[in-house]
Every structure is written in C-alpha cells, then in structure tokens.
Design a protein around this motif. Sequence first.
Motif, PDB file in Angstrom:
ATOM      1  N   LEU A  70     151.383  47.716 122.620  1.00 57.69           N
ATOM      2  CA  LEU A  70     150.558  48.603 123.437  1.00 57.69           C
ATOM      3  C   LEU A  70     149.493  49.270 122.577  1.00 57.69           C
ATOM      4  O   LEU A  70     148.316  49.329 122.960  1.00 57.69           O
ATOM      5  N   ALA A  71     149.884  49.762 121.396  1.00 54.95           N
ATOM      6  CA  ALA A  71     148.927  50.445 120.527  1.00 54.95           C
ATOM      7  C   ALA A  71     147.934  49.479 119.901  1.00 54.95           C
ATOM      8  O   ALA A  71     146.714  49.689 119.963  1.00 54.95           O
ATOM      9  N   GLU A  72     148.426  48.404 119.326  1.00 50.11           N
ATOM     10  CA  GLU A  72     147.543  47.500 118.589  1.00 50.11           C
ATOM     11  C   GLU A  72     146.867  46.482 119.498  1.00 50.11           C
ATOM     12  O   GLU A  72     145.752  46.033 119.220  1.00 50.11           O
ATOM     13  N   GLY A  73     147.521  46.123 120.593  1.00 54.72           N
ATOM     14  CA  GLY A  73     146.911  45.179 121.522  1.00 54.72           C
ATOM     15  C   GLY A  73     145.712  45.767 122.236  1.00 54.72           C
ATOM     16  O   GLY A  73     144.720  45.083 122.483  1.00 54.72           O
ATOM     17  N   ALA A  74     145.786  47.074 122.553  1.00 61.88           N
ATOM     18  CA  ALA A  74     144.644  47.726 123.203  1.00 61.88           C
ATOM     19  C   ALA A  74     143.432  47.712 122.282  1.00 61.88           C
ATOM     20  O   ALA A  74     142.308  47.436 122.715  1.00 61.88           O
ATOM     21  N   ALA A  75     143.659  47.996 120.993  1.00 58.49           N
ATOM     22  CA  ALA A  75     142.550  47.973 120.034  1.00 58.49           C
ATOM     23  C   ALA A  75     141.988  46.563 119.882  1.00 58.49           C
ATOM     24  O   ALA A  75     140.770  46.369 119.792  1.00 58.49           O
ATOM     25  N   ALA A  76     142.878  45.564 119.880  1.00 64.32           N
ATOM     26  CA  ALA A  76     142.423  44.181 119.737  1.00 64.32           C
ATOM     27  C   ALA A  76     141.608  43.744 120.947  1.00 64.32           C
ATOM     28  O   ALA A  76     140.561  43.098 120.811  1.00 64.32           O
ATOM     29  N   LEU A  77     142.057  44.112 122.142  1.00 67.11           N
ATOM     30  CA  LEU A  77     141.321  43.733 123.348  1.00 67.11           C
ATOM     31  C   LEU A  77     139.977  44.438 123.409  1.00 67.11           C
ATOM     32  O   LEU A  77     138.966  43.842 123.816  1.00 67.11           O
ATOM     33  N   ASP A  78     139.944  45.695 122.980  1.00 66.46           N
ATOM     34  CA  ASP A  78     138.666  46.417 122.921  1.00 66.46           C
ATOM     35  C   ASP A  78     137.709  45.736 121.946  1.00 66.46           C
ATOM     36  O   ASP A  78     136.508  45.643 122.206  1.00 66.46           O
ATOM     37  N   ALA A  79     138.244  45.244 120.815  1.00 65.94           N
ATOM     38  CA  ALA A  79     137.401  44.577 119.821  1.00 65.94           C
ATOM     39  C   ALA A  79     136.829  43.284 120.375  1.00 65.94           C
ATOM     40  O   ALA A  79     135.665  42.947 120.131  1.00 65.94           O
ATOM     41  N   VAL A  80     137.631  42.545 121.134  1.00 62.34           N
ATOM     42  CA  VAL A  80     137.134  41.307 121.756  1.00 62.34           C
ATOM     43  C   VAL A  80     136.035  41.627 122.763  1.00 62.34           C
ATOM     44  O   VAL A  80     134.986  40.964 122.797  1.00 62.34           O
ATOM     45  N   THR A  81     136.261  42.648 123.588  1.00 61.39           N
ATOM     46  CA  THR A  81     135.253  43.046 124.578  1.00 61.39           C
ATOM     47  C   THR A  81     133.949  43.454 123.896  1.00 61.39           C
ATOM     48  O   THR A  81     132.856  43.078 124.332  1.00 61.39           O
ATOM     49  N   ALA A  82     134.064  44.212 122.800  1.00 60.74           N
ATOM     50  CA  ALA A  82     132.876  44.636 122.060  1.00 60.74           C
ATOM     51  C   ALA A  82     132.151  43.438 121.471  1.00 60.74           C
ATOM     52  O   ALA A  82     130.912  43.370 121.490  1.00 60.74           O
ATOM     53  N   ALA A  83     132.900  42.486 120.935  1.00 62.10           N
ATOM     54  CA  ALA A  83     132.282  41.295 120.350  1.00 62.10           C
ATOM     55  C   ALA A  83     131.518  40.503 121.399  1.00 62.10           C
ATOM     56  O   ALA A  83     130.412  39.996 121.137  1.00 62.10           O
TER      57      ALA A  83
END
Length: 285
Positions: A68-81
């Motif tokens: 939940l903590a790290e997956g949210a950051a990873a998904l945000d990074a993909v969206t930003a990319a």
Amino acid sequence: MDVVETRELAYFLAVARELHFGRAAESLGIAQPPLSRAIGRLERRLGVRLLERTSRRVTLTPAGETLLAEGAAALDAVTAAVRRTRRAGGTGPRLVLAMKPGGDGGGLLPAILSAYEREPDAVPVEMLLGYGADRALRDGRADAALLYTPRQDVTGLAVEELLEEPQVAVLPRAHRLAGRAEVSLADLDGGDAPVARYGHGLDGLPPVTDGGQLMQLIALGRAVAVLPESMRGLLRDDLVAVPVRDAAPTTLVLAWPEASRSRALAAFVRSTAAVAAEFAAARSA
C-alpha cells in the motif's frame, strides 16, 4: 517473479484503501468478481498474501501494508512518467514551473526568467500557479517547482536551496495581537482562531487549498496563518503581518525530479541559483 501489471496494482490500492471489495469495485467501475480474481493473481505473482478476508471484514497483512505504501508511490511515478512523456512529444519543447502565487521569495521570478532566456539551452517557460505545486511536480504536470521547506515535502526530489526567510503571523487588522512588534507560536495556538495549515480542514470547513480562501478566512477571524515573510507584499488591506519570534525559518527551494536529464531544466537550475545568490548578497550588503 512475473512483472506486476499497473492495473492489478491500482485494483489492490483501491481495496487496500477501502478495506471492502464491494466499495472498491464500485469506485473502479467494475464488478466485484473480476476484482477478487485480479487480487488473487497479484498475490500469486508476488508469492505472499496481501489481504486477510473474512465474511465480515478485510484487513491488510504486513505485506499488504508495505505494498500500500510503496505501490502508491510506484503508481504515481508511472503516471508522472506518462504525463511527462506526452508533454515531451507535444507541440514543442517547454518547461513547466509550478509555484503558489507569490511563492518566489518576494519577486525573484522576473529576474530568474530574464537570466534563463540568455541560456543557450533555454526553452519557453509555462507557469502553473496554485497551492499544490509539490503535487504538480510529483504527478508529472510540472518539470520544476518553487517550494518552501519544511512546509512542503521534498523527499525524493532534487533541490537547490535559494533563500531562507523568517516567518510572520498573518492576522486580521483588528486582532488582539495585530499591534505587537512580535508574537510567539504559543500566542497563536492559545487564541480564538486556529492556525490554518494547507490541506487540512478547519472547524468543519473543507481543506484550505487556495490562497484567496485562506485570506478570506483570516479576515473573517476564522483562522490565522504563519507564512514566509515575503508574503507581506500580497496581503489585503484588512490583514497585517507580525513576526513570529520562535517560528523556525522557512527555505525557498527549487525542486525537480532526481532522474531528470533535461538540459533545459539544468540551465533553469543554474539561472535560478545565480539570481538567488545575487539577491541574497544584495540583501545582506
């Protein structure tokens, strides 16, 4: 381990936040059975159980809390990319700078833009003004942002420190503390109106996310605020700024994604740092 699909990750995050498969499925616009199957596939891919399910409730396992903590950051990074990639392939090169209104240390921005225009690698600069400059940078809508630390979180970002500023209390002109030469944080916390913080609700009101909203609340006596000293120049006539003697200084920084390799952005960082250094030297002379 097979690659985790972003759709499966988004599905898990919805369930993890709701802790209810029915509500999560509704928020995603899908039926519950496909959602349950997707979570099962994700657990098999990872080789761990993410959720404990009973007939009455859903809870996160330790592995689920981590995702939940790290997956949210990873998904945000993909969206930003994805956003940055689409912008890079748009009508022409440009640099998007995010900042809140007046958030340039008392007027640095015109000199920064003028200095940047003289750089060989300069591209047109587009301004994104609002009180979510840090979010705009993280979600890919901006290439760089002028932020104030520690008020705004710069974890995981590259930063160039520009100016350090003392802080002032913004009060209604008729406030009992408005005539003082200085105040303390205890004076403010013990007052009738709460100290407003961006992104937080205030006495049942929606979160404060807009400068005009904040100034109106202060003028009505519903709030006070502690802000960088340079905000004095933006105050309405019915508001005053009083130095806060025990408030830690705030620092204006330029922030950008650590992974950026843009020559245009590197030139903007150089120009901004040079202008800030000149301004600081002139102020201390």
